[in-house]
Design a protein around this motif. Structure first.
Motif, PDB file in Angstrom:
ATOM      1  N   CYS A  63      -3.626  -1.216   3.520  1.00 46.07           N
ATOM      2  CA  CYS A  63      -4.113  -2.557   3.157  1.00 46.07           C
ATOM      3  C   CYS A  63      -4.859  -2.524   1.834  1.00 46.07           C
ATOM      4  CB  CYS A  63      -5.048  -3.072   4.261  1.00 46.07           C
ATOM      5  SG  CYS A  63      -5.604  -4.762   3.992  1.00 46.07           S
ATOM      6  N   VAL A  64      -4.529  -3.473   0.962  1.00 50.71           N
ATOM      7  CA  VAL A  64      -5.224  -3.637  -0.321  1.00 50.71           C
ATOM      8  C   VAL A  64      -5.769  -5.066  -0.374  1.00 50.71           C
ATOM      9  CG1 VAL A  64      -4.879  -3.819  -2.836  1.00 50.71           C
ATOM     10  CG2 VAL A  64      -3.872  -1.896  -1.577  1.00 50.71           C
ATOM     11  N   ASN A  65      -7.020  -5.205  -0.761  1.00 51.93           N
ATOM     12  CA  ASN A  65      -7.655  -6.519  -0.910  1.00 51.93           C
ATOM     13  C   ASN A  65      -6.741  -7.455  -1.719  1.00 51.93           C
ATOM     14  OD1 ASN A  65      -9.340  -8.568  -2.439  1.00 51.93           O
ATOM     15  ND2 ASN A  65     -10.887  -7.725  -1.052  1.00 51.93           N
ATOM     16  N   ASN A 110      -7.226  -9.653  -3.858  1.00 48.56           N
ATOM     17  CA  ASN A 110      -7.512  -9.806  -5.292  1.00 48.56           C
ATOM     18  C   ASN A 110      -7.028  -8.632  -6.134  1.00 48.56           C
ATOM     19  OD1 ASN A 110      -8.838 -12.233  -4.750  1.00 48.56           O
ATOM     20  ND2 ASN A 110     -10.721 -11.109  -4.224  1.00 48.56           N
ATOM     21  N   LEU A 111      -6.557  -7.575  -5.475  1.00 53.65           N
ATOM     22  CA  LEU A 111      -6.147  -6.368  -6.209  1.00 53.65           C
ATOM     23  C   LEU A 111      -4.674  -6.045  -6.027  1.00 53.65           C
ATOM     24  CD1 LEU A 111      -9.224  -4.186  -5.219  1.00 53.65           C
ATOM     25  CD2 LEU A 111      -8.827  -5.295  -7.432  1.00 53.65           C
ATOM     26  N   ARG A 112      -3.927  -7.048  -5.619  1.00 53.99           N
ATOM     27  CA  ARG A 112      -2.499  -6.806  -5.378  1.00 53.99           C
ATOM     28  C   ARG A 112      -1.736  -6.620  -6.684  1.00 53.99           C
ATOM     29  NH1 ARG A 112      -1.582  -9.024  -0.049  1.00 53.99           N
ATOM     30  NH2 ARG A 112      -3.259  -8.047   1.139  1.00 53.99           N
ATOM     31  N   LYS A 113      -0.579  -5.969  -6.549  1.00 47.30           N
ATOM     32  CA  LYS A 113       0.370  -5.769  -7.659  1.00 47.30           C
ATOM     33  C   LYS A 113      -0.244  -4.955  -8.798  1.00 47.30           C
ATOM     34  CE  LYS A 113       3.528  -8.352  -5.614  1.00 47.30           C
ATOM     35  NZ  LYS A 113       3.197  -7.779  -4.307  1.00 47.30           N
ATOM     36  N   GLN A 114      -1.205  -4.099  -8.465  1.00 47.40           N
ATOM     37  CA  GLN A 114      -1.785  -3.219  -9.485  1.00 47.40           C
ATOM     38  C   GLN A 114      -1.433  -1.773  -9.203  1.00 47.40           C
ATOM     39  OE1 GLN A 114      -5.996  -3.953  -9.997  1.00 47.40           O
ATOM     40  NE2 GLN A 114      -5.747  -6.136  -9.621  1.00 47.40           N
ATOM     41  N   ARG A 115      -0.428  -1.572  -8.355  1.00 53.79           N
ATOM     42  CA  ARG A 115       0.075  -0.228  -8.032  1.00 53.79           C
ATOM     43  C   ARG A 115      -0.987   0.635  -7.332  1.00 53.79           C
ATOM     44  NH1 ARG A 115       5.238  -1.194  -8.163  1.00 53.79           N
ATOM     45  NH2 ARG A 115       5.639   1.046  -8.121  1.00 53.79           N
ATOM     46  N   LEU A 116      -1.834  -0.016  -6.537  1.00 55.41           N
ATOM     47  CA  LEU A 116      -2.784   0.771  -5.736  1.00 55.41           C
ATOM     48  C   LEU A 116      -2.111   1.371  -4.502  1.00 55.41           C
ATOM     49  CD1 LEU A 116      -6.046  -1.361  -5.889  1.00 55.41           C
ATOM     50  CD2 LEU A 116      -5.715   0.970  -6.756  1.00 55.41           C
ATOM     51  N   ALA A 117      -1.119   0.669  -3.953  1.00 55.83           N
ATOM     52  CA  ALA A 117      -0.460   1.170  -2.738  1.00 55.83           C
ATOM     53  C   ALA A 117       0.133   2.565  -2.956  1.00 55.83           C
ATOM     54  CB  ALA A 117       0.582   0.175  -2.242  1.00 55.83           C
ATOM     55  N   PRO A 118       0.885   2.794  -4.049  1.00 57.64           N
ATOM     56  CA  PRO A 118       1.420   4.148  -4.265  1.00 57.64           C
ATOM     57  C   PRO A 118       0.316   5.215  -4.346  1.00 57.64           C
ATOM     58  CG  PRO A 118       2.564   2.590  -5.671  1.00 57.64           C
ATOM     59  CD  PRO A 118       1.430   1.834  -5.026  1.00 57.64           C
TER      60      PRO A 118
HETATM   61 MG    MG Z   1      -2.272  -3.045  -5.938  1.00 52.84          MG
END
Ligand code: MG
Ligand code: YNC
Length: 427
Positions: free
Chosen positions: A139-141, A143-151
């Motif tokens: 899970c990513v907040n 407000n921080l989506r699509k910033q490549r945090l998931a990878p």
């Molecule tokens: Mg992200």
């Protein structure tokens, strides 16, 4: 496309024919070669381990997930895991606390912004038995989506799993990524039609009144459908339930957990109020002999159109803004006593038994399951089309839903599985 997944040991498409199946894509790595450093992360964040035994940290995880976790495609509902549920889901026997991974903000607030978890699971896939990591609660907040945090979260959990000498993982997702081994549809069985229609979960079919719908889904406890000997599972049932479950999964499915100890069965199946409900059928003629069991868990969905009045930002969520959904967990049954069939050869598998006998038993068992869920005030009973589930859908008035659950392996290639061959239920 798939800039991240194309760098990972997964097949990029399901028609990539392999000469060999039931194998890893990438060889195991020796411990010295696994990095001892955290995966590099932007200076806005720092890595942490979420200590789920500290109630303040559990509360932070609960808050992250209740605002940011999985929603349906129409954005009407969001999964609402309770802290008690998360404690159960994230703390099976032998849990490695380092596999509860968080990212916190360096802005001074230390706010928990993202999470991913793993647990060790002994899997049997086709004829191979393997220790794997089961990955969940990514899970990513918002407000921080699509910033490549998931990878980055995925690479960090991979590193921590590799440090424990495990190189395969199993996971499920509502979304399609490279590459599912099976795609299974969700099914729903209304228990409280009024609430489901009022909240927009269900719709009145054209020309059907609410009264008529309620009538259609009513569950009458007919005299011949209540199973004698049905009761809540207790501690002393654990060894028998374990045997029935392992035997059922092994005989009827091709990928499933092996429940290695009574301790594991105790954790996953012994009833816990508002979390896991397990019932057994005790043979009334042979005291103490268990012939069947079923279980379901409580996972409410938050109704989002009421988000402002939901109480998400106050101490207690308004129960009117939650749909109380029961999700089918594990079940199993021993056909011998029920049907009077004598199985002389202990190697005979359930597969060789008459399919209609299995169906008959399962419909009866699941009807009892629905009656209990209704009595316990659940609004809807959900499951995915795996195991033998499709055998009871029509008789018990389950309807197909919009959602699909995709099953995946990391670094393990197998031929696609039929829905009925899937024997793993994830939370
Ligand atoms: Mg992200
Ligand atoms: C997903 N659910 O494709 P490509 S299920 C895996 N699982 O990569 P960004 C996912 N990958 O295509 P966002 C994924 N969703 O470019 C997206 N991706 O190669 C991939 N939602 O990253 C995606 N929870 O950070 C793309 O995307 C890349 O900001 C894009 O974050 C995604 O728990 C997410 O649905 C899901 O919180 C965190 O949308 C976010 O959108 C979110 O730019 C709501 O990421 C909650 C939600 C997912 C629930 C789950 C299982 C996760 C499995 C992860 C894979 C584990 C691999 C095995 C590791 C151990 C190996 C060993 C040994």
């Amino acid at each position: 496309e798939h800039d991240f997944w194309k760098t990972q040991p997964v097949l990029l498409s399901s028609n990539s024919n392999q000469d060999k199946y039931d194998r890893a894509l990438k060889p195991d790595i020796s411990l010295e070669k696994v990095s001892k450093e955290f995966i590099p992360i932007s200076s806005e964040f720092y890595w942490c381990t979420v200590d789920i035994h500290k109630s303040s940290q559990m509360q932070e995880l609960y808050t992250l997930l209740s605002h940011n976790y999985v929603e349906d495609s129409d954005e009407l509902f969001r999964f609402h895991y309770s802290p008690e549920f998360l404690k159960w889901a994230l703390d099976p026997p032998g849990q490695n606390p380092d596999w509860h991974i968080g990212l916190r903000s360096t802005d001074g607030s230390n706010k928990l912004m993202a999470f991913i978890s793993g647990s060790e699971i002994e899997m049997k896939v086709n004829s191979v038995t393997k220790k794997m990591a089961e990955i969940n609660f990514l899970c990513v907040n918002k407000n921080l989506r699509k910033q490549r945090l998931a990878p980055i979260l995925i690479q960090e959990v991979t590193r921590r799993v590799n440090l424990c000498n495990i190189f395969q993982a199993v996971y499920t997702a509502g979304v399609e990524i490279p590459t599912p081994i099976s795609v299974c549809q969700y099914y729903h069985r209304p228990l409280n039609s009024k609430k489901l229609v009022d909240t927009g979960f269900s719709h009145l079919p054209p020309g059907v009144s609410l009264a008529k719908l309620v009538m259609h889904y009513r569950l009458l406890p007919e005299s011949n459908s209540q199973m004698p000997g049905l009761r809540l599972m207790t501690e002393k049932d654990i060894p028998q339930v374990r045997k029935i479950l392992n035997k059922y999964l092994n005989a009827r499915t091709k990928m499933h957990q092996i429940f290695k100890s009574d301790e594991i069965i105790k954790h996953w199946l012994l009833p816990k109020k508002d979390v896991i409900y397990t019932y057994v059928v005790e043979d009334i003629n042979k005291t103490g002999k268990i012939t069947d069991f079923f279980s379901f868990y409580l996972l409410p969905s938050l109704i989002l159109k009421n988000d402002k009045s939901s109480g998400l930002n106050t101490k207690k969520v308004n129960p009117n803004n939650l749909i109380n959904s029961a999700y089918l967990f594990y079940y199993g049954f021993n056909l011998e006593p029920a049907s009077g069939v004598e199985i002389k050869d202990s190697n005979i598998s359930y597969r060789d038994l008459n399919e209609s006998m299995i169906k008959e038993r399962l419909v009866l068992l699941m009807k009892n399951c629905l009656m209990i869920a209704k009595k316990e005030n659940f609004d809807v009973f959900n499951c995915v089309k795996i195991q033998d589930n499709e055998l009871f859908f029509d008789d018990l008035k389950f309807g197909s839903g919009d959602g699909h659950l995709h099953y995946y392996f990391y670094n393990w290639v197998i031929r696609d599985l039929k829905n009925r061959d899937i024997g793993l239920t994830m939370l």
